[in-house]
Scaffold this motif. Structure first.
Motif, mmCIF file in Angstrom:
data_model
loop_
_atom_site.group_PDB
_atom_site.id
_atom_site.type_symbol
_atom_site.label_atom_id
_atom_site.label_comp_id
_atom_site.label_asym_id
_atom_site.label_seq_id
_atom_site.Cartn_x
_atom_site.Cartn_y
_atom_site.Cartn_z
ATOM 1 N N HIS A 131 -7.948 -23.717 8.945
ATOM 2 C CA HIS A 131 -8.166 -23.364 10.823
ATOM 3 C C HIS A 131 -7.945 -22.137 10.913
ATOM 4 N N GLU A 132 -8.417 -22.205 12.269
ATOM 5 C CA GLU A 132 -9.099 -20.562 12.906
ATOM 6 C C GLU A 132 -7.571 -19.976 13.224
ATOM 7 N N HIS A 133 -6.809 -21.169 14.371
ATOM 8 C CA HIS A 133 -5.626 -20.882 14.601
ATOM 9 C C HIS A 133 -4.732 -20.367 14.083
ATOM 10 N N LEU A 134 -4.319 -20.558 13.218
ATOM 11 C CA LEU A 134 -3.645 -19.951 11.701
ATOM 12 C C LEU A 134 -3.726 -18.891 10.906
ATOM 13 N N SER A 183 -14.728 -19.731 16.748
ATOM 14 C CA SER A 183 -14.629 -20.801 15.107
ATOM 15 C C SER A 183 -14.687 -22.554 16.075
ATOM 16 N N ILE A 184 -14.995 -23.074 15.496
ATOM 17 C CA ILE A 184 -15.404 -24.934 15.100
ATOM 18 C C ILE A 184 -13.997 -25.056 14.521
ATOM 19 N N MET A 185 -13.326 -23.601 13.396
ATOM 20 C CA MET A 185 -11.927 -24.295 13.209
ATOM 21 C C MET A 185 -10.544 -23.886 14.125
ATOM 22 N N HIS A 186 -11.304 -23.353 14.695
ATOM 23 C CA HIS A 186 -9.846 -23.931 16.470
ATOM 24 C C HIS A 186 -9.267 -25.230 16.981
ATOM 25 N N TYR A 187 -8.402 -25.050 16.953
ATOM 26 C CA TYR A 187 -8.120 -25.896 17.391
ATOM 27 C C TYR A 187 -7.696 -25.427 19.343
ATOM 28 N N TYR A 188 -8.340 -25.971 20.489
ATOM 29 C CA TYR A 188 -7.653 -26.202 21.956
ATOM 30 C C TYR A 188 -6.627 -25.782 21.496
ATOM 31 N N VAL A 189 -6.814 -24.685 22.312
ATOM 32 C CA VAL A 189 -4.900 -23.790 23.060
ATOM 33 C C VAL A 189 -4.692 -23.757 25.091
ATOM 34 N N ASP A 190 -4.241 -25.033 25.306
ATOM 35 C CA ASP A 190 -3.604 -24.595 26.342
ATOM 36 C C ASP A 190 -2.854 -23.455 26.829
ATOM 37 N N PRO A 191 -3.275 -22.482 28.119
ATOM 38 C CA PRO A 191 -2.968 -21.561 28.220
ATOM 39 C C PRO A 191 -2.028 -21.341 28.952
ATOM 40 N N SER A 192 -1.094 -22.636 29.192
ATOM 41 C CA SER A 192 0.049 -23.001 29.274
ATOM 42 C C SER A 192 1.308 -23.031 28.557
ATOM 43 N N LEU A 193 0.426 -23.235 27.067
ATOM 44 C CA LEU A 193 1.248 -22.742 26.066
ATOM 45 C C LEU A 193 1.186 -20.953 25.211
#
Length: 122
Positions: A31-34, A85-95
Motif C-alpha cells: 500500500h502506497e499510503h503506508l 499509485s494504484i496501490m494508494h487508498y483514496y484519501v478524503d481531504p477532510s481526513l
C-alpha cells in the motif's frame, strides 16, 4: 485478494480498479499510503471516526494497520512517494490536517510500472 463486496451492480470501473490493486499485492506491491516516505498529514481522530463507522466498522487496530502505521524503511523497497499509485487508498481531504486528499486511482501509475519493471526485470 479481497473482492467480497462485488455484486451484479458493481461498476466495471470498480471491478477493474480493485482487481489491478489486488494483483499488485499478488506480485509484491504494498500500500502506497503506508510508504515510509508518504507525506500525508492525517487528522487521526477523524480517520478513526471515519473507518470505525459503517460501512467499514474497523477496529482501532485495523485502522492503524490499514491506514495510519507507515511501513518501516527496512521492511520495504519503495520509490519516492507516489500519490497516483494504484496501490494508494483514496484519501478524503477532510481526513487530513492540510485538506489535501488523494483521488481514486484507477490505473497503474508511471512509477508503479517502473517499480514493477525493477522487481521483475526481463
Amino acid at each position: 485478494m479481497n473482492f467480497g463486496w462485488f455484486n451484479r451492480n458493481t461498476p466495471d470501473s470498480e471491478l477493474i480498479r480493485t482487481t489491478v490493486h489486488e494483483f499488485g499485492h499478488a506480485i509484491g506491491l504494498a500500500h502506497e499510503h503506508l510508504s515510509p516516505v508518504n507525506t500525508i498529514k492525517w487528522d487521526k481522530p477523524k480517520v478513526y471516526a471515519y473507518y470505525m463507522s459503517p460501512p467499514e466498522n474497523w477496529t482501532r487496530q485495523q485502522v492503524n494497520e490499514q491506514v495510519l502505521n507507515k511501513y518501516k524503511p527496512a521492511d520495504v523497497r519503495n520509490t519516492k512517494y507516489d500519490p497516483a499509485s494504484i496501490m494508494h487508498y483514496y484519501v478524503d481531504p477532510s481526513l487530513t490536517l492540510d485538506g489535501k486528499g488523494v483521488g481514486l486511482n484507477m490505473t497503474l501509475s508511471a512509477k508503479d510500472k517502473l517499480f514493477i519493471g525493477k522487481i521483475y526485470p526481463n
